[in-house]
Design an enzyme around this catalytic site. Structure first.
Site, PDB file in Angstrom:
ATOM      1  N   CYS A   1      -5.305  -7.926   3.536  1.00  0.00           N
ATOM      2  CA  CYS A   1      -4.811  -9.124   4.227  1.00  0.00           C
ATOM      3  C   CYS A   1      -3.837  -8.739   5.325  1.00  0.00           C
ATOM      4  O   CYS A   1      -2.928  -7.935   5.114  1.00  0.00           O
ATOM      5  CB  CYS A   1      -4.105 -10.014   3.203  1.00  0.00           C
ATOM      6  SG  CYS A   1      -3.097 -11.334   3.910  1.00  0.00           S
TER       7      CYS A   1
ATOM      8  N   TYR B   1      13.495  -5.909  16.436  1.00  0.00           N
ATOM      9  CA  TYR B   1      13.497  -5.639  14.987  1.00  0.00           C
ATOM     10  C   TYR B   1      14.752  -6.251  14.375  1.00  0.00           C
ATOM     11  O   TYR B   1      14.694  -6.946  13.352  1.00  0.00           O
ATOM     12  CB  TYR B   1      13.449  -4.129  14.733  1.00  0.00           C
ATOM     13  CG  TYR B   1      13.436  -3.755  13.265  1.00  0.00           C
ATOM     14  CD1 TYR B   1      12.282  -3.907  12.497  1.00  0.00           C
ATOM     15  CD2 TYR B   1      14.570  -3.246  12.642  1.00  0.00           C
ATOM     16  CE1 TYR B   1      12.263  -3.573  11.149  1.00  0.00           C
ATOM     17  CE2 TYR B   1      14.570  -2.904  11.300  1.00  0.00           C
ATOM     18  CZ  TYR B   1      13.411  -3.068  10.560  1.00  0.00           C
ATOM     19  OH  TYR B   1      13.407  -2.734   9.214  1.00  0.00           O
TER      20      TYR B   1
ATOM     21  N   ALA C   1      16.632  -8.667  15.552  1.00  0.00           N
ATOM     22  CA  ALA C   1      16.564 -10.140  15.596  1.00  0.00           C
ATOM     23  C   ALA C   1      15.687 -10.665  14.466  1.00  0.00           C
ATOM     24  O   ALA C   1      16.023 -11.646  13.794  1.00  0.00           O
ATOM     25  CB  ALA C   1      16.003 -10.594  16.948  1.00  0.00           C
TER      26      ALA C   1
ATOM     27  N   ALA D   1       0.808  -1.213   0.000  1.00  0.00           N
ATOM     28  CA  ALA D   1       0.000   0.000   0.000  1.00  0.00           C
ATOM     29  C   ALA D   1       0.843   1.265   0.000  1.00  0.00           C
ATOM     30  O   ALA D   1       0.438   2.299  -0.534  1.00  0.00           O
ATOM     31  CB  ALA D   1      -0.942  -0.001   1.211  1.00  0.00           C
ATOM     32  N   GLN D   2       2.016   1.182   0.599  1.00  0.00           N
ATOM     33  CA  GLN D   2       2.844   2.398   0.716  1.00  0.00           C
ATOM     34  C   GLN D   2       4.320   2.019   0.812  1.00  0.00           C
ATOM     35  O   GLN D   2       4.669   0.831   0.851  1.00  0.00           O
ATOM     36  CB  GLN D   2       2.450   3.221   1.946  1.00  0.00           C
ATOM     37  CG  GLN D   2       2.752   2.509   3.256  1.00  0.00           C
ATOM     38  CD  GLN D   2       2.429   3.355   4.489  1.00  0.00           C
ATOM     39  OE1 GLN D   2       1.364   3.933   4.566  1.00  0.00           O
ATOM     40  NE2 GLN D   2       3.349   3.413   5.429  1.00  0.00           N
TER      41      GLN D   2
HETATM   42  N1  LIG Z   1      12.116   2.330   5.475  1.00  0.00           N
HETATM   43  C1  LIG Z   1      13.349   1.929   5.738  1.00  0.00           C
HETATM   44  O1  LIG Z   1      14.280   2.729   5.963  1.00  0.00           O
HETATM   45  C2  LIG Z   1      13.677   0.467   5.744  1.00  0.00           C
HETATM   46  C3  LIG Z   1      15.009   0.079   5.844  1.00  0.00           C
HETATM   47  C4  LIG Z   1      15.317  -1.272   5.824  1.00  0.00           C
HETATM   48  C5  LIG Z   1      14.313  -2.222   5.704  1.00  0.00           C
HETATM   49  N2  LIG Z   1      13.022  -1.808   5.647  1.00  0.00           N
HETATM   50  C6  LIG Z   1      12.007  -2.866   5.519  1.00  0.00           C
HETATM   51  O2  LIG Z   1      11.293  -2.659   4.324  1.00  0.00           O
HETATM   52  C7  LIG Z   1       9.946  -3.106   4.469  1.00  0.00           C
HETATM   53  C8  LIG Z   1       8.988  -1.976   4.104  1.00  0.00           C
HETATM   54  O3  LIG Z   1       9.270  -0.863   4.931  1.00  0.00           O
HETATM   55  P1  LIG Z   1       8.621   0.566   4.654  1.00  0.00           P
HETATM   56  O4  LIG Z   1       9.599   1.561   5.153  1.00  0.00           O
HETATM   57  O5  LIG Z   1       8.126   0.668   3.269  1.00  0.00           O
HETATM   58  O6  LIG Z   1       7.410   0.508   5.700  1.00  0.00           O
HETATM   59  P2  LIG Z   1       6.015   1.275   5.691  1.00  0.00           P
HETATM   60  O7  LIG Z   1       5.578   1.320   7.121  1.00  0.00           O
HETATM   61  O8  LIG Z   1       6.089   2.534   4.915  1.00  0.00           O
HETATM   62  O9  LIG Z   1       5.074   0.269   4.879  1.00  0.00           O
HETATM   63  C9  LIG Z   1       4.799  -0.996   5.375  1.00  0.00           C
HETATM   64  C10 LIG Z   1       3.523  -1.504   4.743  1.00  0.00           C
HETATM   65  O10 LIG Z   1       3.283  -2.794   5.293  1.00  0.00           O
HETATM   66  C11 LIG Z   1       1.922  -2.865   5.685  1.00  0.00           C
HETATM   67  N3  LIG Z   1       1.765  -3.821   6.780  1.00  0.00           N
HETATM   68  C12 LIG Z   1       2.198  -3.696   8.068  1.00  0.00           C
HETATM   69  N4  LIG Z   1       1.822  -4.752   8.783  1.00  0.00           N
HETATM   70  C13 LIG Z   1       1.139  -5.576   7.935  1.00  0.00           C
HETATM   71  C14 LIG Z   1       0.479  -6.814   8.096  1.00  0.00           C
HETATM   72  N5  LIG Z   1       0.435  -7.439   9.279  1.00  0.00           N
HETATM   73  N6  LIG Z   1      -0.114  -7.374   7.003  1.00  0.00           N
HETATM   74  C15 LIG Z   1      -0.088  -6.747   5.817  1.00  0.00           C
HETATM   75  N7  LIG Z   1       0.501  -5.564   5.611  1.00  0.00           N
HETATM   76  C16 LIG Z   1       1.104  -4.978   6.660  1.00  0.00           C
HETATM   77  C17 LIG Z   1       1.539  -1.457   6.109  1.00  0.00           C
HETATM   78  O11 LIG Z   1       0.132  -1.258   6.075  1.00  0.00           O
HETATM   79  C18 LIG Z   1       2.300  -0.634   5.070  1.00  0.00           C
HETATM   80  O12 LIG Z   1       1.534  -0.439   3.898  1.00  0.00           O
HETATM   81  C19 LIG Z   1       9.815  -3.564   5.925  1.00  0.00           C
HETATM   82  O13 LIG Z   1      10.000  -4.968   5.987  1.00  0.00           O
HETATM   83  C20 LIG Z   1      10.957  -2.832   6.625  1.00  0.00           C
HETATM   84  O14 LIG Z   1      11.378  -3.499   7.772  1.00  0.00           O
HETATM   85  C21 LIG Z   1      12.681  -0.498   5.649  1.00  0.00           C
END
Ligand SMILES: NC(=O)c1ccc[n+]([C@@H]2O[C@H](COP(=O)([O-])OP(=O)(O)OC[C@H]3O[C@@H](n4cnc5c(N)ncnc54)[C@H](O)[C@@H]3O)[C@@H](O)[C@H]2O)c1
Length: 171
Positions: free
Chosen positions: A63, A151, A153, A14-15
């Site tokens: 979901c 996180y 871990a 979604a985002q």
């Molecule tokens: N943003 C960063 O700097 C960064 C760095 C390293 C890794 N990550 C990893 O990248 C991935 C995405 O991060 P992001 O920054 O885009 O996060 P974000 O919070 O912008 O987006 C996460 C998305 O996952 C969805 N989501 C959360 N829980 C959910 C669930 N139980 N079921 C279905 N959807 C769910 C949320 O609704 C949201 O749309 C994550 O796994 C995060 O740990 C992010």
């Protein structure tokens, strides 16, 4: 892998990074199931993609990936709708140290489940046509992070799991 007309399932689409993955896959000619907990933002993202790409090339599947049955349903709906599955991006993740069990559940257990479901649908020996699975970790999966132990871990787990299963899961 040629991406034109391939079908991808992206969790957390979604985002953020999941939405960016979806955009990139659509630009390469894929069809994408956007799987996300957040219905409002997920539908708005699909609407935005529909202005750029043929609306038939995306579906939004509400979901919670931490719910085993709902995640199974999301895979089933994707295959039923598009007729195949070629790419899975296990991206949905949270960073919640207080409700730490949920962090492990979403970041690690659901990624493991999403990988096994992807193999179930895509592996040649299971009747699939092969494919690719991308599991999103983090630098926190390679290094210690003082104030985010759970996180970190969970992401170490993603890297350990993915590295260990990759050599034995050739689609
Ligand atoms: N943003 C960063 O700097 C960064 C760095 C390293 C890794 N990550 C990893 O990248 C991935 C995405 O991060 P992001 O920054 O885009 O996060 P974000 O919070 O912008 O987006 C996460 C998305 O996952 C969805 N989501 C959360 N829980 C959910 C669930 N139980 N079921 C279905 N959807 C769910 C949320 O609704 C949201 O749309 C994550 O796994 C995060 O740990 C992010």
């Amino acid at each position: 892998m040629h991406l034109k007309d391939k079908v991808a399932l992206v969790t957390g689409a979604a985002q953020g990074i999941g939405k960016a993955f979806t955009q990139a896959l659509l630009e390469k000619g894929c069809k994408v199931a956007l799987v996300d907990l957040n219905e409002e933002v997920g539908k708005a993202s699909k609407d935005a993609f529909d202005k750029q790409f043929d609306a038939q090339r995306t579906i939004f599947v509400p979901c919670d990936v931490s719910d085993e049955e709902k995640l199974k349903d999301a895979f089933q709906k994707t295959v039923q709708h598009f007729g195949q599955l070629d790419i899975v991006v296990n991206n949905a993740g949270v960073n919640n140290e207080k409700n730490w069990e949920i962090t492990v559940q979403i970041n690690l257990i659901s990624v493991i489940r999403g990988t096994y479901l992807g193999l179930e649908y895509m592996k040649n020996e299971n009747g699939g046509s092969g494919g690719a699975i991308v599991n999103i970790a983090s630098l926190a999966g390679l290094l210690p992070v003082a104030y985010q132990p759970v996180y970190s871990a969970s992401k170490h787990g993603v890297i350990g799991f993915t590295r260990s299963i990759a050599p034995i899961s050739n689609c």
